[in-house]
Design an enzyme around this catalytic site. Structure first.
Site, mmCIF file in Angstrom:
data_model
loop_
_atom_site.group_PDB
_atom_site.id
_atom_site.type_symbol
_atom_site.label_atom_id
_atom_site.label_comp_id
_atom_site.label_asym_id
_atom_site.label_seq_id
_atom_site.Cartn_x
_atom_site.Cartn_y
_atom_site.Cartn_z
ATOM 1 N N GLU A 437 76.811 25.199 -108.850
ATOM 2 C CA GLU A 437 76.526 24.562 -107.565
ATOM 3 C C GLU A 437 75.020 24.516 -107.321
ATOM 4 O OE1 GLU A 437 77.071 25.465 -102.765
ATOM 5 O OE2 GLU A 437 78.118 26.711 -104.238
ATOM 6 N N ASP A 510 78.513 29.377 -104.850
ATOM 7 C CA ASP A 510 78.129 30.422 -103.903
ATOM 8 C C ASP A 510 79.353 31.060 -103.249
ATOM 9 O OD1 ASP A 510 75.518 29.816 -104.443
ATOM 10 O OD2 ASP A 510 75.222 28.583 -102.651
ATOM 11 N N ASP A 512 80.351 31.473 -100.309
ATOM 12 C CA ASP A 512 80.431 31.102 -98.897
ATOM 13 C C ASP A 512 81.436 29.961 -98.757
ATOM 14 O OD1 ASP A 512 79.146 28.872 -99.920
ATOM 15 O OD2 ASP A 512 77.211 29.309 -99.005
ATOM 16 N N ASP A 514 81.059 26.688 -98.258
ATOM 17 C CA ASP A 514 80.759 25.515 -99.086
ATOM 18 C C ASP A 514 81.108 25.774 -100.550
ATOM 19 O OD1 ASP A 514 79.938 23.889 -97.054
ATOM 20 O OD2 ASP A 514 77.802 24.338 -97.270
#
Length: 657
Positions: A437, A510, A512, A514
């Protein structure tokens, strides 16, 4: 006579002790999957009674002491004395590895338990097994135990006494209670959700049979689930299309028989673009397809093309439509009951019987053609044909896009210059591709990797949600076109795993929201268009650390809050703590050491255990309908745990940490 019995008994013990020495050969693993496999072996025996018309109820009870009871109202295991072995049929079934009533077609017409090792393997790997059989107006009982003998050697599945008559009863059936041995298994905790889903699936496949699951393990909070479907696989298709928009109201149901092969088919199209096909043989999911699916596709294509020409939708000069066209938006369940099943490989996931193709083609052709010609079904038939005709136009555009992508891929990955950093090694069996990412993390990964076998493909922005798009739109997307070209397998009907350039495809995003969304989008793409990458074990999720703990020169990394708590207690006061919000915060050396180095990293391999359930959850979470998704998230989401979608599609962490 006694001497003969003793010799026979010793042979039995040796056989079961071999199971205990190498349990993975029989149940796959000693982890959670192997534990549940024990239950499936016993449940399958009960279901075989139901599938052959001798039972209509199966009950599974999870007890507080980790034991499990499976009960059916079938004929009961034979209690008579075996002519050669001189012991009861119950004892033979639970102590002889290759013993049972499923090796001919006399006792069981159809059977999922093909190898005759299920009950005896469960006995070998359990602390105790208690069997109750009700037959002929009498109840019989026998108990088996595994224990450490005086010489320190394990005695496996030994009968404590011969089968005894306990009482007179009016009911019939078999009740088996077993306690998996904690000396064998890493965990004894059965998962209510996993068992519930499998019993629901079995209820769909065995019309009219009731499956009950009772969980007694939580004090004062007994959970129950009951499944019973009079519509059988028709209800299954309705369930799979519940969060989609069906093209016509009632699923098409077809049932017939050819050469002692019973065939059941239920189909219903929706307004989507993906094909969802679920096939079973004797209640066993055939996730890799096989000859029966080949027969289904061939017959559907021929019958629908014939109808289109009769109805004037296709003119004489027009080329026939492809199978892909008629299967766009199709949800289908195909269930076979047959003798002498031949599965390819050890996993029982691909059917190899050539006669199955002939049987499915015959039954589908004989019943679907008259259905389409019936005037009362004209609206349904026309909707299927019109959708296929539209799909054909899109397919032509997709073909051109594929040809363009294919030509580009010949230029040594020319369209990926500046994006893909390939590895220098050409051994696909050891090479790895990290799909990363963001450009920042991609830059760190490129600098930190071992370029001999690790390739890096950074994603710029969030990829397309393929659940809402046609294949031509997917191929036109730059991010997915890069992935397709990098992997070398092609896509959809053109997919060929022999062209795969990387053994491991590792999604690295990541920790998180997203990042979780990107993982979900990529997993949806692989599931819909490159499913074999998942079934063959090539897709992984990389787990970067959440925290860096440093005290003096000592540095540790924690991958969860629980691990952080343990590490901080162990390291004592005076440490500094860094919380990583994204991969881009790590320098190349840190990213290599924590996330990419095979000696220290943690990977989760993506596995597909229940294709129907995964299909349902993908549609629910990634599809167009907002209402059902909101309801599901409100009811089940736990934001302190791994993303729900990943829990559906991932299994046990690979031991690479």
């Amino acid at each position: 006579m006694n001497k003969q019995y003793d010799v026979s008994d010793i042979k039995v013990m040796e056989g079961l002790e071999a199971v205990r020495m190498r349990p993975g050969m029989y149940i796959g693993s000693t982890g959670s999957r192997g534990l549940h496999h024990m239950l499936w072996e016993i449940v399958d025996n009960a279901v075989d009674e139901a599938a052959n018309g001798y039972a209509d109820a199966v009950r599974v009870t999870l007890h507080k002491d980790d034991s499990v009871t499976v009960e059916d109202n079938g004929r009961g295991i034979p209690v008579g004395i075996h002519e050669k072995l001189g012991v009861s049929g119950v004892e033979v079934v639970f102590t002889q590895l290759h013993a049972g009533g499923k090796f001919d077609n006399e006792s069981y017409g159809f059977s999922g338990g093909l190898h005759g090792v299920g009950a005896s393997v469960v006995n070998a790997l359990s602390e105790y097994v208690e069997v109750e059989v009700c037959t002929g107006g009498k109840m019989y009982r026998q108990t088996f135990r595994s224990y450490e003998g005086p010489d320190g050697k394990m005695v496996s599945g030994k009968p404590m006494a011969p089968l005894e008559e306990v009482s007179r009863v009016r009911r019939q059936g078999t009740k088996i209670t077993f306690l998996p041995d904690k000396r064998v298994f890493e965990t004894l905790e059965m998962n209510f959700g996993i068992i519930s889903k499998r019993l629901r699936e079995l209820a769909y496949l065995n019309k009219g049979v009731t499956f009950i699951l009772i969980d007694e393990r939580e004090w004062g909070n007994k959970k129950e689930a009951e499944y019973h479907y009079e519509g059988g696989i028709i209800d299954f298709v309705r369930y799979m299309n519940a969060d989609k928009t069906p093209l016509y109201d009632e699923p098409i149901y077809i049932a017939g028989k050819r050469d002692d092969i019973a065939v059941e088919i239920a189909i219903q199209h929706n307004d989507g673009y993906t094909e969802s096909m679920f096939s079973y043989v004797n209640n066993i999911p055939t996730t890799e397809g096989g000859t029966h699916e080949t027969g289904f596709k061939a017959a559907l294509t021929k019958v629908m093309n014939d109808y289109c020409r009769k109805a004037g939708i296709l003119k004489d000069k027009d080329p026939s439509l492809s199978g892909e066209d008629f299967r766009e938006g199709l949800t289908a369940v195909l269930s076979l009951k047959m003798h002498s099943v031949q599965f390819e490989g050890q996993t029982k996931t691909k059917l190899g019987n050539t006669e199955a193709r002939t049987a499915v083609e015959y039954v589908l052709t004989e019943h679907l053609a008259p259905y389409l010609d019936d005037l009362k079904n004209a609206d349904t038939a026309n909707k299927i044909a019109e959708k296929a005709a539209k799909a054909a136009k899109v397919r032509e555009a997709t073909r051109k896009a594929k040809n363009m992508a294919r030509e580009k891929s010949k230029l040594e990955n020319a369209p990926l210059v500046g994006k893909l950093s390939s590895c220098t090694g050409r051994n696909a069996k050891i090479n790895e591709l990290f799909i990363v990412e963001g450009d920042s993390a991609g830059g760190s990964a490129k600098q930190g990797r071992d370029r001999r076998f690790q390739g890096i493909l950074p994603l710029r922005g969030k990829p397309l949600n393929v659940e809402k798009k046609r294949l031509d739109q997917v191929i036109a997307n730059e991010e997915f076109r890069s992935i397709i070209t990098a992997l070398g397998t092609g896509i959809g009907e053109d997919f060929d795993i022999s062209g795969l350039k990387y053994d491991k495809i590792i999604i690295l995003s990541d920790a998180d929201q997203d990042g979780a969304h990107i993982r979900a989008i990529l997993l949806t793409f692989f599931f819909r268009y490159m499913k074999e990458l998942i079934t063959d074990g090539h897709v992984y999720i990389g787990l970067p650390p959440l925290y860096k703990i440093q005290k003096g020169k000592e540095i540790r990394y924690a991958y969860s809050d629980g691990e952080l708590a343990k590490m901080t207690r162990a390291i004592g006061k005076g440490y500094t703590l860094q919380r990583y919000k994204g991969l881009g915060e790590m320098n190349p050396e840190q990213l290599w050491e924590t996330t990419m180095n095979p000696e220290h990293r943690s990977l989760v391999r993506v596995e597909l255990e229940d294709a129907a359930d995964v299909d349902h959850i993908v549609t629910l979470l990634m599809g167009d309908k907002v209402g059902p998704r909101r309801e599901y998230i409100s009811e089940f989401a736990n934001f302190n745990k791994t993303d729900t979608f990943e829990e559906k599609m991932t299994a046990h962490p690979a031991a690479e940490r």
